[in-house]
Design a protein around this motif. Structure first.
Motif, PDB file in Angstrom:
ATOM      1  N   THR A  84     -63.977 -58.063   1.177  1.00 24.43           N
ATOM      2  CA  THR A  84     -63.892 -59.158   2.132  1.00 24.43           C
ATOM      3  C   THR A  84     -64.672 -60.309   1.497  1.00 24.43           C
ATOM      4  O   THR A  84     -65.722 -60.083   0.884  1.00 24.43           O
ATOM      5  CB  THR A  84     -64.481 -58.772   3.501  1.00 24.43           C
ATOM      6  N   TYR A 101     -54.564 -65.155  -1.486  1.00 25.49           N
ATOM      7  CA  TYR A 101     -54.171 -64.759  -2.842  1.00 25.49           C
ATOM      8  C   TYR A 101     -53.909 -66.016  -3.660  1.00 25.49           C
ATOM      9  O   TYR A 101     -53.627 -67.083  -3.115  1.00 25.49           O
ATOM     10  CB  TYR A 101     -52.948 -63.832  -2.834  1.00 25.49           C
ATOM     11  N   ASP A 103     -52.179 -57.863   1.611  1.00 25.15           N
ATOM     12  CA  ASP A 103     -52.760 -59.193   1.745  1.00 25.15           C
ATOM     13  C   ASP A 103     -52.061 -60.226   0.867  1.00 25.15           C
ATOM     14  O   ASP A 103     -52.481 -61.378   0.820  1.00 25.15           O
ATOM     15  CB  ASP A 103     -54.251 -59.149   1.406  1.00 25.15           C
ATOM     16  N   ASN A 149     -51.770 -60.014  -2.524  1.00 25.23           N
ATOM     17  CA  ASN A 149     -52.231 -59.981  -3.913  1.00 25.23           C
ATOM     18  C   ASN A 149     -51.156 -59.356  -4.791  1.00 25.23           C
ATOM     19  O   ASN A 149     -50.571 -58.330  -4.427  1.00 25.23           O
ATOM     20  CB  ASN A 149     -53.528 -59.178  -4.027  1.00 25.23           C
ATOM     21  N   VAL A 200     -61.838 -54.031  -3.904  1.00 27.90           N
ATOM     22  CA  VAL A 200     -61.164 -54.665  -2.783  1.00 27.90           C
ATOM     23  C   VAL A 200     -62.281 -55.146  -1.870  1.00 27.90           C
ATOM     24  O   VAL A 200     -63.109 -54.336  -1.432  1.00 27.90           O
ATOM     25  CB  VAL A 200     -60.241 -53.678  -2.037  1.00 27.90           C
ATOM     26  N   ASP A 254     -49.653 -56.467  -2.480  1.00 28.52           N
ATOM     27  CA  ASP A 254     -50.331 -55.586  -1.528  1.00 28.52           C
ATOM     28  C   ASP A 254     -50.204 -56.168  -0.122  1.00 28.52           C
ATOM     29  O   ASP A 254     -49.510 -57.173   0.091  1.00 28.52           O
ATOM     30  CB  ASP A 254     -51.777 -55.315  -1.952  1.00 28.52           C
ATOM     31  N   THR A 302     -59.333 -59.162   0.846  1.00 26.71           N
ATOM     32  CA  THR A 302     -58.599 -58.615   1.979  1.00 26.71           C
ATOM     33  C   THR A 302     -59.189 -59.141   3.278  1.00 26.71           C
ATOM     34  O   THR A 302     -60.375 -59.484   3.340  1.00 26.71           O
ATOM     35  CB  THR A 302     -58.610 -57.078   1.994  1.00 26.71           C
ATOM     36  N   ASN A 303     -58.349 -59.190   4.291  1.00 29.21           N
ATOM     37  CA  ASN A 303     -58.789 -59.537   5.634  1.00 29.21           C
ATOM     38  C   ASN A 303     -58.905 -58.307   6.524  1.00 29.21           C
ATOM     39  O   ASN A 303     -59.314 -58.418   7.677  1.00 29.21           O
ATOM     40  CB  ASN A 303     -57.832 -60.556   6.254  1.00 29.21           C
ATOM     41  N   ALA A 338     -56.465 -52.195   3.783  1.00 28.25           N
ATOM     42  CA  ALA A 338     -56.341 -52.337   2.328  1.00 28.25           C
ATOM     43  C   ALA A 338     -56.771 -51.050   1.624  1.00 28.25           C
ATOM     44  O   ALA A 338     -56.145 -50.626   0.649  1.00 28.25           O
ATOM     45  CB  ALA A 338     -57.172 -53.516   1.845  1.00 28.25           C
TER      46      ALA A 338
END
Length: 127
Positions: free
Chosen positions: A54, A63, A115, A117, A52, A113, A9-10, A15
């Motif tokens: 970073t 992804y 991000d 994914n 989850v 999701d 995730t960013n 998230a």
């Protein structure tokens, strides 16, 4: 066979809010958290199975094209709830709940999701 899975995730806070809304439909709850990762596990499980994170290398999370993580669901109703919760939390539909041709009782749903994914919930029990 698998010990755990991770998705990148960013925006860990965003998230986490998404997965806090979605994963309880499959019996997973937030178990651990620090500034770089959030871990989800089933009640009573001694291990965190879904993370989850970073990225460790500090590059942007991306992804994988062709990557899909399927989580087991106890019932078809849990698959339906997973899909509905993901969409309500801002996820994107990648396959509405329903039977698939993989075998007679393969009932699944796929979402992306926040991000990108790709996550699925699958029940393989007859109902």
């Amino acid at each position: 066979m698998l010990l755990y899975v991770t998705v990148g995730t960013n925006d860990l806070e965003r998230a986490g809010a998404f997965y806090d809304a979605v994963l309880p439909t499959l019996g997973y709850r937030r178990q651990r958290q620090d500034e770089t990762e959030i871990g989800y596990g089933a009640d009573g499980d001694v291990r965190v199975r879904f993370w989850v994170v970073t990225p460790f290398n500090r590059e942007p999370a991306t992804y994988g094209n062709g990557v899909s993580i399927a989580l087991a669901a106890e019932t078809r109703g849990a698959v339906d709830a997973f899909h509905a919760a993901a969409l309500a939390a801002g996820g994107a539909d990648e396959g509405a709940p329903g039977l698939r041709p993989f075998h007679a009782h393969f009932y699944g749903a796929w979402v992306r999701d926040l991000d990108g994914n790709k996550i699925a919930a699958v029940c393989e029990r007859p109902e």
